[in-house]
Design an enzyme around this catalytic site. Structure first.
Site, PDB file in Angstrom:
ATOM      1  N   SER A 105      10.247  -3.620  -0.685  1.00 38.79           N
ATOM      2  CA  SER A 105       8.794  -3.839  -0.671  1.00 38.79           C
ATOM      3  C   SER A 105       8.491  -5.185  -1.307  1.00 38.79           C
ATOM      4  CB  SER A 105       8.122  -2.735  -1.482  1.00 38.79           C
ATOM      5  OG  SER A 105       6.834  -3.130  -1.868  1.00 38.79           O
ATOM      6  N   SER A 106       7.380  -5.786  -0.888  1.00 41.28           N
ATOM      7  CA  SER A 106       7.027  -7.094  -1.454  1.00 41.28           C
ATOM      8  C   SER A 106       6.647  -7.001  -2.932  1.00 41.28           C
ATOM      9  CB  SER A 106       5.887  -7.726  -0.660  1.00 41.28           C
ATOM     10  OG  SER A 106       4.748  -6.896  -0.686  1.00 41.28           O
ATOM     11  N   CYS A 107       6.458  -5.775  -3.457  1.00 40.93           N
ATOM     12  CA  CYS A 107       6.100  -5.662  -4.879  1.00 40.93           C
ATOM     13  C   CYS A 107       7.301  -5.889  -5.799  1.00 40.93           C
ATOM     14  CB  CYS A 107       5.421  -4.339  -5.183  1.00 40.93           C
ATOM     15  SG  CYS A 107       6.520  -2.942  -5.078  1.00 40.93           S
ATOM     16  N   TYR A 167       8.030   1.504  -9.121  1.00 38.77           N
ATOM     17  CA  TYR A 167       8.502   1.427  -7.731  1.00 38.77           C
ATOM     18  C   TYR A 167       9.314   0.144  -7.528  1.00 38.77           C
ATOM     19  CZ  TYR A 167       7.993   1.469  -2.607  1.00 38.77           C
ATOM     20  OH  TYR A 167       8.221   1.487  -1.248  1.00 38.77           O
ATOM     21  N   LYS A 192      13.198  -0.381  -6.282  1.00 41.19           N
ATOM     22  CA  LYS A 192      13.533  -1.144  -5.069  1.00 41.19           C
ATOM     23  C   LYS A 192      14.454  -2.326  -5.382  1.00 41.19           C
ATOM     24  CE  LYS A 192      11.577   1.282  -1.902  1.00 41.19           C
ATOM     25  NZ  LYS A 192      12.423   1.925  -0.882  1.00 41.19           N
ATOM     26  N   HIS A 213      -2.513   3.657   0.853  1.00 35.56           N
ATOM     27  CA  HIS A 213      -2.702   2.218   0.684  1.00 35.56           C
ATOM     28  C   HIS A 213      -4.107   1.841   1.165  1.00 35.56           C
ATOM     29  CE1 HIS A 213       1.754   2.387   0.661  1.00 35.56           C
ATOM     30  NE2 HIS A 213       1.592   1.473  -0.274  1.00 35.56           N
TER      31      HIS A 213
END
Ligand code: GFB
Length: 310
Positions: free
Chosen positions: A108-110, A137, A141, A180
């Site tokens: 994920s981009s987070c 999260y 990841k 989201h």
């Protein structure tokens, strides 16, 4: 570089928005997809090992994860960290033990620092502090990326990682507490239209910028990477453009047909100010997305009307 034809491909998380989109993509090409029954709890090591030993996949796509929007991430830190660590560790280790030829892990981009340079290049990973609302999260990841790298280095496994931006589309979660932003806005605009309301309330200031990718584009990108990429560094998968949450809300209202005012609930968090990813690595490999945001929102709204709206 790797051909998927005539391979047994296991999609972990085939019931989710991402897994089901990848399944559609592969089945369009007549490629067999393996799935595990619901009873196989991916957080349980023995269950996962036994399923792999019995099913012997050639390739694995790790699309199974505990996911959710900003509030869900912030409210259930233990689940977002523990479940995701266990799922990915079990799947990656079992893939190694079963001699899986190719594995794609989805992050994920987070994973990137809260204040990363924009657009965010892959090498911004681990260069600064994370956004607190989703650090649990993100840590899980990041561990998944590192597991793939470690198994490449130690066991020469062809395990790769892709980092998708914020995703949306058919199969999304439209529950207002856990979803989201994009599905939440579709639901809010739709319900306001039905109720004859003249406004919708959105979380935060509306100023944060986000990049959105339709899940069918994501699925095409994943299949492309499985076939054409083998490297230690993860690969960003995005649309290349972002917009503010206010602009997104206006676009959703337009698609849904609501002529309403946008009201802000600033008791809710904004999250990271911006996370536009640099897509030049996958572009150089020869892939680009095809679904524009407004067209994609219309597609997601149609799915919502057919499958969720009462
Ligand atoms: O999509 P979202 O929940 O997650 O929120 P993140 C994006 C932005 O939309 C935030 C605002 O600034 C929210 O405050 N927003 C406005 C809303 N109205 C709403 C609403 O009704 N619902 C929701 N959910 N947001 C997630 C991470 O961050 O992104 C995950 O928490 C994951 O870990 C995912 O990485 C891709 O983009 O902030």
């Amino acid at each position: 570089m790797y051909t998927l034809e005539n391979k047994r491909i296991y999609i972990a998380g085939h019931r989710g928005m991402v897994g089901s989109a990848i399944r559609r993509q592969l089945e369009k090409r007549g490629i067999e997809v393996l799935t595990a029954p619901r009873e196989v709890d991916l957080r349980e090591q023995t269950a996962v090992r036994d399923w792999f030993a019995a099913s012997r996949p050639d390739a694995v796509i790790v699309a199974a994860a505990k996911v959710g929007g900003i509030l869900a991430n912030d409210s259930f830190p233990a689940e977002f960290l523990y479940d995701n660590l266990m799922i990915e560790a079990n799947l990656i280790e079992a893939s190694h033990r079963s001699d899986v030829e190719k594995l794609l892990f989805l992050g994920s981009s987070c994973i990137y620092p809260k204040l990363a340079p924009q657009p965010i290049p892959e090498d911004a990973l681990l260069t600064g502090p994370l956004e607190p609302t989703n650090e649990w999260y993100a840590i899980a990841k990041i561990a998944g990326i590192k597991l793939c790298q470690a198994y490449r280095r130690q066991y020469y496994r062809d395990f790769i990682s892709a980092m998708p931006t914020n995703l949306y589309g058919p199969g999304d979660n439209f529950d207002l507490k856990s979803s989201h932003v994009l599905p939440a806005l579709i639901r809010k605009a739709h319900e306001a239209k039905l109720a004859g309301d003249s406004s919708i309330t959105i979380w935060g200031t509306g100023a944060p910028r986000r990049e959105f990718l339709h899940v069918d584009d994501l699925a095409a990108g994943c299949v492309f990477l499985l076939e054409n990429y083998s490297g230690e560094e993860h690969v960003n998968l995005g649309s290349g453009t972002d917009l503010t949450i206010n602009e997104l809300a206006e676009m959703v209202c337009k698609v849904v047909g609501l002529d309403g005012e946008i009201v802000h609930d600033t008791s809710k968090p904004d999250g990271t100010p911006r996370k536009l990813m640099d897509g030049s690595k996958i572009a150089a490999l020869g892939w680009k997305p095809t679904i524009g945001l407004e067209q994609g929102i219309a597609d997601a709204y149609e799915w919502f009307l057919e499958n969720v709206a009462s």
